[in-house]
Design a protein around this motif. Structure first.
Motif, PDB file in Angstrom:
ATOM      1  N   ALA A 248       0.827  -1.206   0.000  1.00 27.87           N
ATOM      2  CA  ALA A 248       0.000   0.000   0.000  1.00 27.87           C
ATOM      3  C   ALA A 248       0.861   1.255   0.000  1.00 27.87           C
ATOM      4  N   GLN A 249       1.957   1.231   0.760  1.00 25.21           N
ATOM      5  CA  GLN A 249       2.809   2.419   0.831  1.00 25.21           C
ATOM      6  C   GLN A 249       3.516   2.682  -0.500  1.00 25.21           C
ATOM      7  N   VAL A 250       3.987   1.629  -1.144  1.00 23.15           N
ATOM      8  CA  VAL A 250       4.645   1.814  -2.438  1.00 23.15           C
ATOM      9  C   VAL A 250       3.655   2.372  -3.454  1.00 23.15           C
ATOM     10  N   GLU A 251       2.421   1.880  -3.417  1.00 20.72           N
ATOM     11  CA  GLU A 251       1.399   2.421  -4.314  1.00 20.72           C
ATOM     12  C   GLU A 251       1.175   3.900  -4.053  1.00 20.72           C
ATOM     13  N   ARG A 252       1.129   4.289  -2.780  1.00 22.22           N
ATOM     14  CA  ARG A 252       0.946   5.700  -2.438  1.00 22.22           C
ATOM     15  C   ARG A 252       2.146   6.528  -2.930  1.00 22.22           C
ATOM     16  N   LEU A 253       3.345   6.029  -2.685  1.00 20.33           N
ATOM     17  CA  LEU A 253       4.542   6.762  -3.081  1.00 20.33           C
ATOM     18  C   LEU A 253       4.637   6.929  -4.588  1.00 20.33           C
ATOM     19  N   HIS A 254       4.285   5.873  -5.317  1.00 26.07           N
ATOM     20  CA  HIS A 254       4.304   5.956  -6.778  1.00 26.07           C
ATOM     21  C   HIS A 254       3.302   6.994  -7.270  1.00 26.07           C
ATOM     22  N   GLU A 255       2.149   7.025  -6.655  1.00 31.33           N
ATOM     23  CA  GLU A 255       1.152   8.009  -7.089  1.00 31.33           C
ATOM     24  C   GLU A 255       1.640   9.429  -6.792  1.00 31.33           C
TER      25      GLU A 255
END
Length: 260
Positions: A248-255
Motif C-alpha cells: 500500500a505504501q509503495v502504491e501511495r509513493l508511486h502516485e
C-alpha cells in the motif's frame, strides 16, 4: 447540493452532501423497529454507492437508534412477512439463504472505499445493536444503551453481530454480553471500545459532523488505503499485514511521485 430519497416500505431515508451519504432509519413512532424490508432497503443503498462516497453516516430518527425487530416478526405462526415464524417453517437451506440476504443489509457498511459511522441515541437493541456494530465507528449519545438479547429469547444474533462485537471487545466480553443480553451503557461502551466517543444527546449530530470532517480532511486515496489496512489487520498475521502495508505504501509513493 443535497438529494433525498425515501424507501417507503423499509423506512429508510438517504441524503447526500458531497462525499458524505447519510442513511436514516425513519420510523420514529416505532423506535425505528426493523423488518426484512428495512434490510432490503439498506442493501439497496449499499449497492447504489458510487466512487465519490467516502463516508456513510447511519442514524435513527427520533429518540432511539433502533429498538430491533418489529414485533410482528416475533409471531410463531408462518406468514409472508419474512418473520421468525416463516423462517422456522422453511427448509434449513432455504431459511439460511433468506438470512444471508438479510445480512447483506449490514455487511455493506464495511465496503471498501467508505468509512461508516453510526450515530447512536436511546435504544440499540438486537438488530439495532448489530446495525450499529456493523459500522466502522460509533458515536454514542450519553443516553444510549446497546443490547443483544437474542440468546435470552431462545435465538442467536444472526445479522453479523457476533463477529463485529468480537472484533471490538474481545472474546470473553463478547461472550458475556451475548449470553446475558444485558444493557451496555454509553459509559461502558466507551470504556470497552464499542463507542469512539460519548457526548450529550443534544451534541450528537455536531460530534458526528466533526468526526466526518476529520475523516474527509485526509486525501481520499490515502484514507481509503489506510482504512483497508486497518480492516485487514483484524485477521492477517504479522507477515501478511506487513506485506500489505509495504504494498500500500509503495502504491501511495508511486502516485505521489507521478505514477511511476
Amino acid at each position: 447540493m443535497s438529494t433525498d430519497d425515501l424507501e417507503t416500505d423499509g423506512w429508510v431515508r438517504t441524503s447526500r452532501e458531497g462525499a458524505v451519504l447519510t442513511v436514516t432509519l425513519d420510523r420514529a413512532d416505532q423506535l425505528n423497529a426493523q423488518t426484512p424490508a428495512t434490510w432490503s432497503a439498506l442493501a439497496a443503498v449499499g449497492a447504489s454507492l458510487d466512487d465519490d462516497v467516502r463516508v456513510v453516516v447511519l442514524r435513527g430518527e427520533g429518540r432511539s437508534f433502533s429498538a430491533g425487530l418489529d414485533r410482528s416478526m416475533f409471531s410463531p405462526e408462518p406468514s409472508t412477512n419474512g418473520g421468525l415464524g416463516e423462517l422456522g417453517h422453511l427448509p434449513a437451506e432455504e431459511a439460511q439463504e433468506r438470512i444471508r440476504g438479510y445480512q447483506g443489509g449490514f455487511r455493506w457498511l464495511r465496503s471498501p472505499g467508505i468509512v461508516s459511522v453510526a450515530a447512536v441515541q436511546g435504544h440499540a437493541i438486537g438488530a439495532g445493536a448489530q446495525l450499529a456494530l456493523a459500522c466502522d465507528l460509533r458515536v454514542f449519545a450519553d443516553d444510549a444503551q446497546l443490547r443483544l438479547p437474542e440468546a435470552t429469547l431462545g435465538l442467536v444474533p444472526d445479522l453479523t453481530g457476533t463477529s463485529t462485537l468480537m472484533e471490538l471487545v474481545g472474546y470473553s466480553r463478547a461472550m458475556e454480553i451475548c449470553l446475558t443480553g444485558r444493557a451496555v451503557t454509553a459509559a461502558e461502551a466507551q470504556a470497552v471500545g464499542l463507542a469512539n466517543a460519548v457526548v450529550p444527546r443534544a451534541e450528537l449530530d455536531a460530534a458526528v459532523a466533526d468526526l466526518v470532517a476529520a475523516i474527509t480532511a485526509a486525501p481520499a486515496a490515502a484514507s481509503r488505503a489506510t482504512a483497508a489496512l486497518v480492516r485487514s489487520a483484524v485477521r492477517n498475521d504479522f507477515a501478511a499485514q506487513d506485506a500489505a502495508e509495504r504494498a500500500a505504501q509503495v502504491e501511495r509513493l508511486h502516485e505521489l511521485a507521478g505514477g511511476r
